[in-house]
Design an enzyme around this catalytic site. Structure first.
Site, short mmCIF file in Angstrom:
data_model
loop_
_atom_site.label_atom_id
_atom_site.label_comp_id
_atom_site.label_asym_id
_atom_site.label_seq_id
_atom_site.Cartn_x
_atom_site.Cartn_y
_atom_site.Cartn_z
N PHE A 139 0.81 -1.21 0.00
CA PHE A 139 0.00 0.00 0.00
C PHE A 139 0.85 1.27 0.00
O PHE A 139 1.65 1.47 -0.88
CB PHE A 139 -1.00 -0.05 1.16
CG PHE A 139 -2.03 -1.14 0.99
CD1 PHE A 139 -3.07 -0.99 0.09
CD2 PHE A 139 -1.92 -2.33 1.69
CE1 PHE A 139 -4.00 -2.01 -0.11
CE2 PHE A 139 -2.83 -3.36 1.50
CZ PHE A 139 -3.87 -3.20 0.60
N SER A 140 0.72 2.12 1.01
CA SER A 140 1.37 3.44 0.97
C SER A 140 2.88 3.39 1.14
O SER A 140 3.54 4.42 0.97
CB SER A 140 0.74 4.37 2.01
OG SER A 140 -0.51 4.83 1.56
#
Length: 335
Positions: free
Chosen positions: A68-69
């Site tokens: 993800f991030s």
């Protein structure tokens, strides 16, 4: 694997391991895969719980996660490579490279519709993008607001579109504050990825493969899982604003905001490289550049008097209220 050699220290990680086990036993998370670095030295490694709870597959060190991030770290490194080569300055307006983001307008604080805006007092700079102070938003963390609804209705984060097409969508949306006046987690890093494409003439995934992932030997990191047999099951709760409510889902995403796949050892390797670039890698640190402006990239870029946006504060307060002791849910087993 040399990256996985654990250095003995006087630290006692048993309380941390016990806390992780409680989260797994309490059905809050399916599994934990953790590593602790002191400088560049790996001092603790632990896997607890399941890669696939239903199939009873224990979590291993070599399992692959959706990170993800953490993709933002790779994206920022890609942009900084081009910065180091002299392709741009941090205070260059992004419109020099992405014309769609010129002549920005800002949503008024009392706005009840998207057309209630005022001209931005300054253009978005690359520094603003790197420090999440551009005025862009996300459409994830502030449900019910004008900008949340607009980002979702216009599908700003859409894995089926290119980064260039994403810029066209952002061009038709206002900012939530004047660039450089506040802070909000946002799609600014997606804009940086497009900047990399414009300058390099390559697709973003091809650029990071040739300039970062390939040279570092990160064979498990990419926008497609390198080995689906090692990919952990994806568990999530009822929603990002209800992290302690039960619920599962199995969706995946490939946009920059959805992120890369990676194994945990490669996440450690990436962290070591970051420490070296910032000059914080201890005796083994070999910064890639002696330029002071590159070294500054490893330090806080947000001014002390620059506030976090009130919308972010509201979201964090709401999450804190929902984090009730004893509540139960299953979440992602991200590293």
């Amino acid at each position: 694997m040399e990256d996985m050699k654990v250095t003995a220290t006087g630290y006692d990680f048993r309380p941390a391991h016990a806390a992780m086990q409680r989260y797994v036993d309490g059905n809050l998370l399916s599994g934990f895969s953790s590593a602790v670095l002191v400088g560049r030295d790996l001092v603790d490694v632990k896997c607890i719980g399941w890669a696939d709870k239903e199939a009873q597959i224990p979590l291993r060190v070599d399992h692959i996660f959706r990170v993800f991030s953490n993709t933002k770290l790779i994206t920022s490194c890609a942009a900084l490579l081009l910065f180091e080569e002299g392709h741009f300055q941090l205070d260059d307006p992004i419109e020099q490279f992405i014309p769609q983001l010129a002549n920005r307008r800002v949503l008024r604080s009392d706005a009840t519709s998207l057309d209630q805006t005022e001209p931005a007092v300054r253009p978005i700079t690359i520094r603003h993008l790197m420090s999440h102070s551009s005025g862009l938003s996300y459409g994830l963390l502030d449900p019910g607001t004008l900008i949340f609804n607009a980002y979702n209705e216009r599908k700003v984060i859409n894995p089926a579109t290119t980064l260039a097409q994403m810029m066209d969508v952002l061009a038709g949306l206002p900012l939530v504050f004047h660039p450089g006046t506040s802070w909000e987690y946002s799609v600014a890093t997606d804009v940086l990825a497009r900047l990399v494409e414009v300058i390099s003439g390559e697709r973003f995934d091809a650029f990071i493969q040739s300039r970062i992932l390939g040279p570092l030997g990160m064979v498990d990191t990419g926008f497609v899982a390198s080995d689906r047999n090692r990919l952990v099951a994806f568990y999530t709760g009822a929603g990002p604003h209800r992290p302690y409510e039960a619920g599962t889902d199995s969706r995946g995403r490939r946009a920059i905001s959805g992120g890369l796949f990676a194994s945990r050892p490669e996440a450690e390797r990436r962290q070591r490289v970051g420490l070296d670039l910032a000059g914080h890698g201890g005796a083994h640190s070999k910064p890639a550049s002696g330029r002071p402006d590159v070294a500054r990239a490893g330090h806080d870029q947000v001014d002390d008097d620059q506030p976090v946006s009130s919308r972010c504060v509201d979201t964090l307060s709401r999450l804190r209220r929902t984090a009730r002791p004893g509540a139960r849910a299953r979440g992602s087993a991200d590293p």
